[in-house]
Write a protein that holds these residues in place. Structure first.
Motif, PDB file in Angstrom:
ATOM      1  N   THR A  43       8.881  -4.534 -13.448  1.00  0.00           N
ATOM      2  CA  THR A  43       9.583  -4.453 -12.210  1.00  0.00           C
ATOM      3  C   THR A  43      11.099  -5.054 -12.309  1.00  0.00           C
ATOM      4  O   THR A  43      12.053  -4.533 -11.750  1.00  0.00           O
ATOM      5  CB  THR A  43       8.948  -5.179 -10.824  1.00  0.00           C
ATOM      6  N   GLY A  44      11.073  -5.961 -13.259  1.00  0.00           N
ATOM      7  CA  GLY A  44      12.418  -6.649 -13.464  1.00  0.00           C
ATOM      8  C   GLY A  44      13.505  -5.403 -14.148  1.00  0.00           C
ATOM      9  O   GLY A  44      14.760  -5.238 -13.929  1.00  0.00           O
ATOM     10  N   GLN A  77       1.145  -0.020  -9.473  1.00  0.00           N
ATOM     11  CA  GLN A  77       2.064   0.376 -10.238  1.00  0.00           C
ATOM     12  C   GLN A  77       2.289   1.687 -10.457  1.00  0.00           C
ATOM     13  O   GLN A  77       3.534   2.441 -10.326  1.00  0.00           O
ATOM     14  CB  GLN A  77       1.707  -0.145 -11.571  1.00  0.00           C
ATOM     15  N   THR A 111       3.955  -5.545 -14.578  1.00  0.00           N
ATOM     16  CA  THR A 111       4.988  -5.678 -15.745  1.00  0.00           C
ATOM     17  C   THR A 111       6.089  -4.429 -15.398  1.00  0.00           C
ATOM     18  O   THR A 111       5.928  -3.266 -15.283  1.00  0.00           O
ATOM     19  CB  THR A 111       4.251  -5.248 -17.182  1.00  0.00           C
ATOM     20  N   GLY A 129       8.409  -0.561  -3.125  1.00  0.00           N
ATOM     21  CA  GLY A 129       7.375  -1.301  -3.043  1.00  0.00           C
ATOM     22  C   GLY A 129       6.464  -1.540  -2.002  1.00  0.00           C
ATOM     23  O   GLY A 129       5.370  -1.610  -1.957  1.00  0.00           O
ATOM     24  N   ASN A 170      12.550  -2.624  -3.484  1.00  0.00           N
ATOM     25  CA  ASN A 170      11.785  -3.367  -2.469  1.00  0.00           C
ATOM     26  C   ASN A 170      11.243  -2.341  -1.514  1.00  0.00           C
ATOM     27  O   ASN A 170       9.995  -2.233  -0.852  1.00  0.00           O
ATOM     28  CB  ASN A 170      12.317  -4.316  -1.770  1.00  0.00           C
ATOM     29  N   GLN A 215       2.581  -0.241  -1.583  1.00  0.00           N
ATOM     30  CA  GLN A 215       1.422  -1.239  -1.173  1.00  0.00           C
ATOM     31  C   GLN A 215       0.433  -0.844  -0.298  1.00  0.00           C
ATOM     32  O   GLN A 215      -0.568  -0.965   0.167  1.00  0.00           O
ATOM     33  CB  GLN A 215       2.220  -2.730  -0.723  1.00  0.00           C
ATOM     34  N   PRO A 264      -3.399  -3.881  -8.368  1.00  0.00           N
ATOM     35  CA  PRO A 264      -2.204  -3.940  -9.208  1.00  0.00           C
ATOM     36  C   PRO A 264      -1.911  -2.730  -9.949  1.00  0.00           C
ATOM     37  O   PRO A 264      -0.938  -2.111 -10.313  1.00  0.00           O
ATOM     38  CB  PRO A 264      -2.099  -4.946 -10.216  1.00  0.00           C
ATOM     39  N   LEU A 294       4.957  -6.701  -6.350  1.00  0.00           N
ATOM     40  CA  LEU A 294       5.794  -6.611  -7.334  1.00  0.00           C
ATOM     41  C   LEU A 294       5.791  -7.427  -8.689  1.00  0.00           C
ATOM     42  O   LEU A 294       6.365  -7.288  -9.727  1.00  0.00           O
ATOM     43  CB  LEU A 294       7.513  -6.416  -6.989  1.00  0.00           C
ATOM     44  N   SER A 295       5.523  -8.614  -8.396  1.00  0.00           N
ATOM     45  CA  SER A 295       5.667  -9.885  -9.192  1.00  0.00           C
ATOM     46  C   SER A 295       4.204  -9.789 -10.073  1.00  0.00           C
ATOM     47  O   SER A 295       4.143 -10.540 -11.087  1.00  0.00           O
ATOM     48  CB  SER A 295       5.875 -11.292  -8.730  1.00  0.00           C
ATOM     49  N   ARG A 296       3.486  -9.000  -9.625  1.00  0.00           N
ATOM     50  CA  ARG A 296       2.027  -9.019 -10.322  1.00  0.00           C
ATOM     51  C   ARG A 296       1.850  -7.756 -11.509  1.00  0.00           C
ATOM     52  O   ARG A 296       0.647  -7.586 -11.928  1.00  0.00           O
ATOM     53  CB  ARG A 296       0.936  -8.683  -9.419  1.00  0.00           C
TER      54      ARG A 296
END
Length: 81
Positions: A8-9, A54, A6, A40, A37, A44, A50, A2-4
Motif C-alpha cells: 500500500t505504501g 487486497q 503489503t 480502501g 483511502n 473493506q 486481508p 491498509l496497514s495489514r
C-alpha cells in the motif's frame, strides 16, 4: 486494513506520482492518498480478511470514477496553504 497488506505504501507513492504530473506537489499528495483511502473504504465493505481486501482494493482502484471520488472525497480548506 491498509496497514495489514503489503504494497500500500508503493501504491500511495505511485498514485501521488500520477497526480504530480499536474504540477502541484501538495495537491498530488492529497489526491494520491485520498484516492487510495477511498478505494480502501470501498474494498473493506466486502472484504472477509486481508487476502480478499487486497484483491478488492485493486478492483476498487480500477473501478474508481470521477463521480465516486466526488461523492466520497472530504476536503476542508485550510487558510494559509
Amino acid at each position: 486494513m491498509l496497514s495489514r497488506i503489503t504494497g500500500t505504501g508503493c501504491m500511495a507513492g505511485a498514485l501521488c506520482g500520477v497526480y504530480l504530473a499536474g504540477g502541484d506537489p501538495l495537491t498530488a499528495a492529497v489526491l494520491g492518498v485520498s484516492v487510495l483511502n477511498i478505494a480502501g473504504e470501498l474494498a473493506q465493505e466486502s472484504a472477509k480478511g486481508p487476502g480478499s481486501f487486497q484483491i478488492n482494493l485493486q478492483d476498487e482502484l480500477y473501478g474508481l470514477t470521477d463521480s465516486i471520488l466526488q461523492d466520497r472525497l472530504k476536503l476542508t480548506a485550510v487558510d494559509g496553504i
